[in-house]
Scaffold this active site. Structure first.
Site, PDB file in Angstrom:
ATOM      1  N   ASP A   4      -8.722 -38.417  18.206  1.00 51.27           N
ATOM      2  CA  ASP A   4      -7.740 -38.494  19.296  1.00 51.27           C
ATOM      3  C   ASP A   4      -6.413 -38.952  18.728  1.00 51.27           C
ATOM      4  O   ASP A   4      -6.367 -39.648  17.708  1.00 51.27           O
ATOM      5  CB  ASP A   4      -8.218 -39.474  20.390  1.00 51.27           C
ATOM      6  CG  ASP A   4      -7.585 -39.177  21.744  1.00 51.27           C
ATOM      7  OD1 ASP A   4      -6.356 -39.333  21.884  1.00 51.27           O
ATOM      8  OD2 ASP A   4      -8.317 -38.789  22.657  1.00 51.27           O
TER       9      ASP A   4
ATOM     10  N   TYR B 198       0.080 -23.965  31.705  1.00 45.84           N
ATOM     11  CA  TYR B 198      -1.274 -24.541  31.581  1.00 45.84           C
ATOM     12  C   TYR B 198      -2.318 -23.427  31.731  1.00 45.84           C
ATOM     13  O   TYR B 198      -3.239 -23.315  30.927  1.00 45.84           O
ATOM     14  CB  TYR B 198      -1.471 -25.628  32.642  1.00 45.84           C
ATOM     15  CG  TYR B 198      -2.789 -26.364  32.546  1.00 45.84           C
ATOM     16  CD1 TYR B 198      -2.995 -27.354  31.583  1.00 45.84           C
ATOM     17  CD2 TYR B 198      -3.835 -26.077  33.414  1.00 45.84           C
ATOM     18  CE1 TYR B 198      -4.208 -28.032  31.494  1.00 45.84           C
ATOM     19  CE2 TYR B 198      -5.049 -26.751  33.333  1.00 45.84           C
ATOM     20  CZ  TYR B 198      -5.231 -27.729  32.380  1.00 45.84           C
ATOM     21  OH  TYR B 198      -6.437 -28.395  32.295  1.00 45.84           O
TER      22      TYR B 198
ATOM     23  N   THR C  49     -10.722 -38.108  35.848  1.00 46.66           N
ATOM     24  CA  THR C  49     -10.359 -38.684  34.548  1.00 46.66           C
ATOM     25  C   THR C  49      -8.924 -39.215  34.655  1.00 46.66           C
ATOM     26  O   THR C  49      -8.218 -38.892  35.615  1.00 46.66           O
ATOM     27  CB  THR C  49     -10.386 -37.614  33.435  1.00 46.66           C
ATOM     28  OG1 THR C  49      -9.289 -36.708  33.659  1.00 46.66           O
ATOM     29  CG2 THR C  49     -11.700 -36.837  33.421  1.00 46.66           C
TER      30      THR C  49
HETATM   31  N1  NAD Z   1      -9.648 -33.664  34.415  1.00 46.80           N
HETATM   32  C1  NAD Z   1      -9.631 -32.443  34.901  1.00 46.80           C
HETATM   33  O1  NAD Z   1      -9.636 -32.243  36.128  1.00 46.80           O
HETATM   34  C2  NAD Z   1      -9.662 -31.240  33.994  1.00 46.80           C
HETATM   35  C3  NAD Z   1      -9.900 -29.991  34.557  1.00 46.80           C
HETATM   36  C4  NAD Z   1      -9.938 -28.874  33.745  1.00 46.80           C
HETATM   37  C5  NAD Z   1      -9.749 -28.996  32.389  1.00 46.80           C
HETATM   38  N2  NAD Z   1      -9.499 -30.239  31.863  1.00 46.80           N
HETATM   39  C6  NAD Z   1      -9.306 -30.306  30.424  1.00 46.80           C
HETATM   40  O2  NAD Z   1     -10.219 -31.217  29.875  1.00 46.80           O
HETATM   41  C7  NAD Z   1      -9.679 -31.753  28.671  1.00 46.80           C
HETATM   42  C8  NAD Z   1      -9.805 -33.245  28.704  1.00 46.80           C
HETATM   43  O3  NAD Z   1      -9.033 -33.731  29.779  1.00 46.80           O
HETATM   44  P1  NAD Z   1      -9.331 -35.111  30.526  1.00 46.80           P
HETATM   45  O4  NAD Z   1      -9.326 -34.806  31.970  1.00 46.80           O
HETATM   46  O5  NAD Z   1     -10.489 -35.795  29.914  1.00 46.80           O
HETATM   47  O6  NAD Z   1      -7.941 -35.838  30.239  1.00 46.80           O
HETATM   48  P2  NAD Z   1      -7.597 -37.248  29.550  1.00 46.80           P
HETATM   49  O7  NAD Z   1      -6.117 -37.330  29.646  1.00 46.80           O
HETATM   50  O8  NAD Z   1      -8.442 -38.314  30.130  1.00 46.80           O
HETATM   51  O9  NAD Z   1      -8.049 -37.039  28.039  1.00 46.80           O
HETATM   52  C9  NAD Z   1      -7.350 -36.187  27.173  1.00 46.80           C
HETATM   53  C10 NAD Z   1      -7.382 -36.798  25.787  1.00 46.80           C
HETATM   54  O10 NAD Z   1      -6.746 -35.872  24.893  1.00 46.80           O
HETATM   55  C11 NAD Z   1      -5.924 -36.627  24.022  1.00 46.80           C
HETATM   56  N3  NAD Z   1      -4.842 -35.799  23.500  1.00 46.80           N
HETATM   57  C12 NAD Z   1      -3.753 -35.312  24.145  1.00 46.80           C
HETATM   58  N4  NAD Z   1      -2.975 -34.640  23.313  1.00 46.80           N
HETATM   59  C13 NAD Z   1      -3.569 -34.695  22.092  1.00 46.80           C
HETATM   60  C14 NAD Z   1      -3.240 -34.200  20.813  1.00 46.80           C
HETATM   61  N5  NAD Z   1      -2.097 -33.505  20.596  1.00 46.80           N
HETATM   62  N6  NAD Z   1      -4.101 -34.420  19.791  1.00 46.80           N
HETATM   63  C15 NAD Z   1      -5.232 -35.123  19.986  1.00 46.80           C
HETATM   64  N7  NAD Z   1      -5.597 -35.652  21.161  1.00 46.80           N
HETATM   65  C16 NAD Z   1      -4.759 -35.429  22.212  1.00 46.80           C
HETATM   66  C17 NAD Z   1      -5.382 -37.777  24.873  1.00 46.80           C
HETATM   67  O11 NAD Z   1      -4.918 -38.845  24.063  1.00 46.80           O
HETATM   68  C18 NAD Z   1      -6.603 -38.120  25.697  1.00 46.80           C
HETATM   69  O12 NAD Z   1      -7.389 -39.111  25.059  1.00 46.80           O
HETATM   70  C19 NAD Z   1      -8.256 -31.221  28.572  1.00 46.80           C
HETATM   71  O13 NAD Z   1      -8.220 -30.102  27.705  1.00 46.80           O
HETATM   72  C20 NAD Z   1      -7.946 -30.784  29.986  1.00 46.80           C
HETATM   73  O14 NAD Z   1      -6.967 -29.776  30.037  1.00 46.80           O
HETATM   74  C21 NAD Z   1      -9.462 -31.363  32.628  1.00 46.80           C
END
Ligand code: NAD
Length: 251
Positions: free
Chosen positions: A37, A155, A190
């Site tokens: 991360d 996105y 999240t």
């Molecule tokens: N939460 C939702 O509703 C949802 C829905 C669909 C898809 N997603 C996808 O799920 C994945 C995880 O999201 P989440 O909801 O757990 O969000 P989150 O913000 O809780 O976690 C995302 C993590 O990615 C890390 N990150 C961001 N940019 C980075 C980089 N350049 N290099 C390394 N790490 C990086 C952040 O530091 C964070 O720890 C993402 O790809 C997001 O697009 C989330």
């Protein structure tokens, strides 16, 4: 789950949300986990949680927009645990609100660089090591925005692209024994969504009311699918975008 025990898993975005839970689930299933991360504090917290559960994990600070750091992430798996068997390429960012013509080129570039090219950088580093090892399984995090017009245009474009990468990689590397799939989460509770909800409470309430399940998803509900997709129990599942959304998209 069959085939996870004693394997080595790398999880990007492992310091929060969905990636933290998939890291925990991989460890519970007996894998050694490399938690990657850009957020050092969050990543260490995930490792602490795994270790206090009796599991084995290492944090490596990794920005998925940096090829050298991504290569070092895979090297950490090799140095610490002897190789890489599973990857959850999950790090991502989201941005709310703006319509296509209202954000600028720098915002477009950043979204694609993290969410799409970041996954490609990870695949590029992981695949040769998996070939060397005789195979593996990779899950990329897409979104319901990868299969529908949810989310902003940049996105959605990035998440559609993740599915394209997943499908093409499946065809390119099936002979090498590597399986690729994607998860497409709906609205999951999240920090990413909590932040958006704080900024716009009414919008989150409206979205939640439109989910047939009547609630947001939990990150564990995505993590379980990720580990299953990497397991031998999913040995014939290849190239699929698996939608996990509480029924959001069937309406
Ligand atoms: N939460 C939702 O509703 C949802 C829905 C669909 C898809 N997603 C996808 O799920 C994945 C995880 O999201 P989440 O909801 O757990 O969000 P989150 O913000 O809780 O976690 C995302 C993590 O990615 C890390 N990150 C961001 N940019 C980075 C980089 N350049 N290099 C390394 N790490 C990086 C952040 O530091 C964070 O720890 C993402 O790809 C997001 O697009 C989330």
């Amino acid at each position: 789950m069959n085939g996870i025990q004693d394997g080595v898993a790398v999880v990007t975005g492992g310091g929060s949300g969905i990636g933290r839970q998939s890291s925990l689930r991989f460890a519970e299933a007996g894998a050694n986990v490399v938690v990657a991360d850009v957020d050092e504090e969050g990543g260490h917290r995930t490792v602490d949680l795994i270790e206090s559960n009796g599991g084995e994990a290492t944090f490596v600070e990794t920005d998925v927009t940096d090829s050298e750091e991504v290569a070092a992430m895979v090297q950490t798996a090799i140095d610490e645990y002897g190789g890489i068997d599973f990857a959850h390429n999950n790090a991502g960012i989201a941005e709310e609100g703006a319509r296509l013509a209202d954000y600028d080129e720098a915002e477009w570039d950043q979204m694609i660089d993290v969410n799409l090219k970041g996954v490609w950088r990870c695949l590029k580093a992981e695949i040769p090591e998996m070939i060397e090892r005789g195979g593996g399984a990779i899950v990329n995090t897409s979104s319901v925005a990868g299969v529908s017009a949810n989310g902003s245009a940049h996105y959605a474009a990035s998440k559609h692209g993740v599915i394209g990468l997943t499908r093409r990689a499946t065809v390119d590397y099936a002979d090498d024994g590597i399986r690729f799939n994607a998860v497409c989460p709906g609205v999951i509770d999240t920090p990413m969504v909590q932040q958006a909800g704080e900024d716009n409470t009414e919008e989150l309430e409206r979205i939640t009311a439109g989910i047939p399940a009547g609630r947001l998803g939990e990150p564990e509900e995505i993590a379980d699918a990720v580990v299953w997709l990497c397991s031998e129990d999913a040995s014939y599942v290849m190239g699929q975008p698996i939608i996990i959304d509480g029924g959001l998209l069937v309406q």
